[in-house]
Scaffold this active site. Structure first.
Site, PDB file in Angstrom:
ATOM      1  N   PHE A  88       0.840  -1.195   0.000  1.00  9.87           N
ATOM      2  CA  PHE A  88       0.000   0.000   0.000  1.00  9.87           C
ATOM      3  C   PHE A  88       0.878   1.250   0.000  1.00  9.87           C
ATOM      4  O   PHE A  88       1.828   1.352   0.783  1.00  9.87           O
ATOM      5  CB  PHE A  88      -0.895  -0.023   1.240  1.00  9.87           C
ATOM      6  CG  PHE A  88      -1.842   1.137   1.348  1.00  9.87           C
ATOM      7  CD1 PHE A  88      -3.017   1.152   0.621  1.00  9.87           C
ATOM      8  CD2 PHE A  88      -1.561   2.196   2.188  1.00  9.87           C
ATOM      9  CE1 PHE A  88      -3.902   2.216   0.729  1.00  9.87           C
ATOM     10  CE2 PHE A  88      -2.438   3.264   2.298  1.00  9.87           C
ATOM     11  CZ  PHE A  88      -3.608   3.270   1.564  1.00  9.87           C
ATOM     12  N   ASN A 187      -3.264   1.317  10.643  1.00 10.72           N
ATOM     13  CA  ASN A 187      -4.055   1.694   9.466  1.00 10.72           C
ATOM     14  C   ASN A 187      -4.455   0.383   8.794  1.00 10.72           C
ATOM     15  O   ASN A 187      -3.847  -0.038   7.815  1.00 10.72           O
ATOM     16  CB  ASN A 187      -3.241   2.573   8.517  1.00 10.72           C
ATOM     17  CG  ASN A 187      -4.031   2.972   7.279  1.00 10.72           C
ATOM     18  OD1 ASN A 187      -5.253   2.871   7.253  1.00 10.72           O
ATOM     19  ND2 ASN A 187      -3.333   3.413   6.245  1.00 10.72           N
ATOM     20  N   PRO A 188      -5.488  -0.277   9.317  1.00 14.27           N
ATOM     21  CA  PRO A 188      -5.855  -1.601   8.819  1.00 14.27           C
ATOM     22  C   PRO A 188      -6.711  -1.504   7.564  1.00 14.27           C
ATOM     23  O   PRO A 188      -7.176  -0.417   7.189  1.00 14.27           O
ATOM     24  CB  PRO A 188      -6.679  -2.168   9.979  1.00 14.27           C
ATOM     25  CG  PRO A 188      -7.367  -0.954  10.534  1.00 14.27           C
ATOM     26  CD  PRO A 188      -6.373   0.175  10.403  1.00 14.27           C
TER      27      PRO A 188
END
Length: 284
Positions: A88, A187-188
């Protein structure tokens, strides 16, 4: 005006027509990367040194491939991180979450705070905390093998021996630290199944495992973070969890007073949208 600057102007128009949000900046970043200079030095590139690979990069960006995949770098707070397919790309809104955590850690009366970053991805949050909070020890947790490899590379480059990477699931990570942690941050994945991100850079290039949460509302990983934080934190320790801007209320409700949470707050990003929830554990 040099030949390169002329080409950057043409590339800016192409990127703007393609809907790229920051066409001039992206054209300059690609030019700087290809020619091995800083953006402020683009005017120094001789016409004879122009590299046609610039237009290859522009074409990739025109197709909405993330700029960070083209240059191989993402900037996060004071760090330049290696990123690419499989991890990400950290976003500016997450810098606000990391900044809140850094401020809380600096205010703590703890000589060497212990921090856990659940689902570290590229390592952006963990490494920022290690860089900006003196004597902090940071444990970064990442189960996905592709993201783990990117985190490892960044930790080797920036970690200074104070970021420890663990190939574990955030739901049952680090039993050896139960009751010893000063701050948990995450920050899942939280996008609900079936939802489609607006930005092509996210929708088509970020790994699905980092985007889409489990459960009908996408918040099962946030619930797992809550349980893990409750297990790891010492009394008075803090948690911070990022979420989508429409999820402020349901995430707030996950951190219930019945489970020992105090000072529960929904907090906003720089655009004044709900972005993360914070809470303190186990002290009146």
């Amino acid at each position: 005006m040099t030949f390169l600057l002329d080409e950057i102007a043409l590339a800016t128009a192409r990127l703007a027509e393609a809907g790229v949000p920051s066409p001039r900046t992206d054209a300059e970043e690609i030019a700087a990367y290809v020619h091995g200079v800083r953006r402020s030095e683009l005017h120094t590139v001789k016409d004879s040194d122009f590299d046609a690979l610039f237009w290859e990069g522009v074409a990739r960006r025109e197709s909405r491939e993330p700029l960070q995949h083209i240059t191989g770098r993402a900037y996060f707070r004071y760090l330049s991180l290696e990123v690419g397919p499989g991890v990400f790309v950290p976003r500016p809104e997450t810098e606000v979450v990391a900044g809140w955590a850094i401020d809380r850690l600096r205010e703590m009366d703890v000589a060497s705070p212990v921090v856990v970053d659940l689902g570290t991805g590229s390592g952006a949050i963990a490494l920022s905390i290690a860089q900006e909070v003196a004597l902090a020890t940071v444990h970064a947790v990442e189960i996905d093998p592709d993201a783990y490899r990117w985190a490892k590379r960044n930790i080797i480059e920036h970690g200074q021996g104070r970021v420890h990477l663990h190939p574990e699931d955030l739901a049952d990570a680090l039993p050896e630290l139960e009751g010893q942690v000063d701050l948990v941050i995450s920050n899942p994945p939280y996008i609900p199944p079936g939802a489609v991100p607006r930005d092509p850079e996210v929708r088509d290039y970020d790994p699905r495992r980092a985007l889409y949460g489990s459960g009908s509302d996408g918040l099962d990983e946030v619930r797992a973070v809550e349980r893990t934080a409750r297990r790891l934190l010492r009394p008075g320790g803090f948690v911070a969890v990022e979420h989508a801007d429409q999820q402020g209320t349901p995430v707030y409700l996950i951190f219930s007073e019945e489970n020992g949470w105090r000072d529960i707050r929904s907090r906003q990003d720089l655009t004044r949208r709900d972005r993360f929830v914070t809470a303190r554990f186990g002290q009146e």
